[in-house]
Design an enzyme around this catalytic site. Structure first.
Site, PDB file in Angstrom:
ATOM      1  N   GLU A 109      47.267  21.825 -44.466  1.00 20.25           N
ATOM      2  CA  GLU A 109      47.266  21.724 -43.155  1.00 20.25           C
ATOM      3  C   GLU A 109      47.213  20.118 -42.748  1.00 20.25           C
ATOM      4  OE1 GLU A 109      44.324  24.113 -40.208  1.00 20.25           O
ATOM      5  OE2 GLU A 109      43.273  22.728 -41.300  1.00 20.25           O
ATOM      6  N   TYR A 114      41.728  31.300 -38.099  1.00 16.95           N
ATOM      7  CA  TYR A 114      41.094  30.543 -38.563  1.00 16.95           C
ATOM      8  C   TYR A 114      39.295  30.461 -38.023  1.00 16.95           C
ATOM      9  CZ  TYR A 114      39.871  25.641 -39.607  1.00 16.95           C
ATOM     10  OH  TYR A 114      39.065  24.253 -40.130  1.00 16.95           O
ATOM     11  N   ASP A 163      36.450  17.059 -34.316  1.00 14.37           N
ATOM     12  CA  ASP A 163      36.270  16.752 -35.738  1.00 14.37           C
ATOM     13  C   ASP A 163      35.159  15.759 -35.656  1.00 14.37           C
ATOM     14  OD1 ASP A 163      38.726  18.034 -37.072  1.00 14.37           O
ATOM     15  OD2 ASP A 163      39.775  16.885 -35.219  1.00 14.37           O
TER      16      ASP A 163
END
Length: 270
Positions: A51, A176, A62
Site C-alpha cells: 500500500e 479495509y 494519519d
C-alpha cells in the site's frame, strides 16, 4: 501488463494456509531512491502486496508517523508527477498487487478520470481515498470501473450495519477495517471491539477483510486473523524504522527486512 490481482493473491494465501501481509509506505520517504529501495525490500522479504501513500499536507486520518513520512517526502522534492513515476518504477520491479491510500484533493485536482486512467496504464490495483465518504464517491466509482481499478473503502466501529450493507455493494478488492477509532499509529494491543467488528463485517460480505490502524506486532497479526480477517495492513511501525535510521540506510534496510519477515511469518496458520 503482468500483475497479480487481489483475488489471485487472496486465493494463493488461502491455499497456502496463510493470511495476507500488506505493508504501507509513503512514496518518496525519505527520498525517491531510498523509498523505492524500501519498496523492493518489502517485496523481497515476504510482503504479499503493498500500500503506497502519496504525501499530503493535511493527512487527517494519519498519526505522527505517517505525517513525518509525508514531511520527509515533501522535503525531498516529491510531487504528484514523481509519485506516478515511482509507481511505474515499482511496477517494473514486481507483479505483486499494490494500491494507493491517499486523500481526495489529490485526485480531484488532477482530474478524476485522468487520475484513474494513469493508474490503470501503470498497473495499480486499487485506490483507497481516506477522506471520501462512500455516499459522495459516485464519480470515483465510475472512473474505477471504467479503468479496472479496485475501489477500497474503510469501515470502523462507528459504521452502522445499514451503512455497512451499502458499502459492501460498492467496494471491490477488499474491505479495509480500521481496528481503532482515531488516526493511524502503532499501538500496544488490539482492542477487543476490533475483533467484534471483524465478525460483524463478515456477516455482511464474502469479500476479503484486511485490518489496519494500530497493527504493529506478530501477536496483533495472529489475533485479527483468528478473529476472521484475511489479512493485515501495517504502516506506522515501518515508518518508525525509517525515521529511526535515517543516518544509516544499510541498517534501515536490514531492520525493515527482518520486521517484514517476522510479520509475514505470523500470518502462517497452525
Amino acid at each position: 501488463m503482468n500483475m497479480q490481482t487481489y483475488q489471485e493473491m487472496f486465493e494463493k494465501t488461502k491455499k497456502d494456509n496463510e493470511g495476507v501481509f500488506i505493508p504501507f509506505i509513503v512514496a518518496g520517504d525519505p527520498d525517491y531512491d531510498t523509498s523505492l529501495q524500501i519498496a523492493k525490500t518489502l517485496v523481497d522479504n515476504g510482503a504479499d502486496a503493498l500500500e503506497i501513500g502519496f504525501p499530503f499536507s493535511d493527512p487527517v486520518a494519519d498519526g505522527r508517523s505517517v505525517q513525518n513520512g509525508d514531511l520527509r517526502a515533501f522535503k525531498s522534492g516529491m510531487t504528484i508527477a514523481k509519485c506516478f513515476t515511482f509507481l511505474k518504477d515499482l511496477r517494473k520491479y514486481t507483479d505483486k498487487p499494490f494500491g494507493l491510500l491517499l486523500y481526495y484533493n489529490l485526485v480531484y485536482q488532477h482530474g478524476i478520470d485522468e487520475f484513474y486512467k494513469k493508474l490503470s496504464e501503470i498497473g495499480v490495483n486499487s485506490v483507497l481515498i481516506a477522506d471520501l465518504p462512500p455516499e459522495e464517491a459516485d464519480d470515483v466509482i465510475l472512473a474505477s470501473k471504467k479503468y479496472g481499478v479496485e475501489e477500497v473503502f474503510i469501515v470502523s466501529q462507528a459504521t452502522s450495519n445499514e451503512r455497512l450493507a451499502d458499502i459492501t455493494k460498492i467496494v471491490s478488492g477488499f474491505i479495509y477495517i480500521a481496528s481503532v477509532m482515531g488516526t493511524t499509529g502503532a499501538r500496544k494491543e488490539v482492542e477487543h471491539d476490533s475483533t467484534e467488528l471483524i465478525k460483524r463485517v463478515r456477516e455482511h460480505t464474502d469479500l476479503p477483510l484486511c485490518v489496519g490502524f494500530g497493527i504493529s506486532k506478530p501477536e496483533h497479526v495472529k489475533e485479527v486473523l483468528d478473529a476472521g480477517s484475511d489479512g493485515v495492513i501495517v504502516g506506522s511501525a515501518i515508518l518508525n524504522i525509517i525515521e529511526d535510521n535515517l543516518d544509516n540506510e544499510d541498517v534501515m534496510f536490514g531492520k525493515i527486512a527482518e520486521y517484514i519477515q517476522e510479520m509475514k511469518s505470523a500470518t502462517k496458520k497452525e
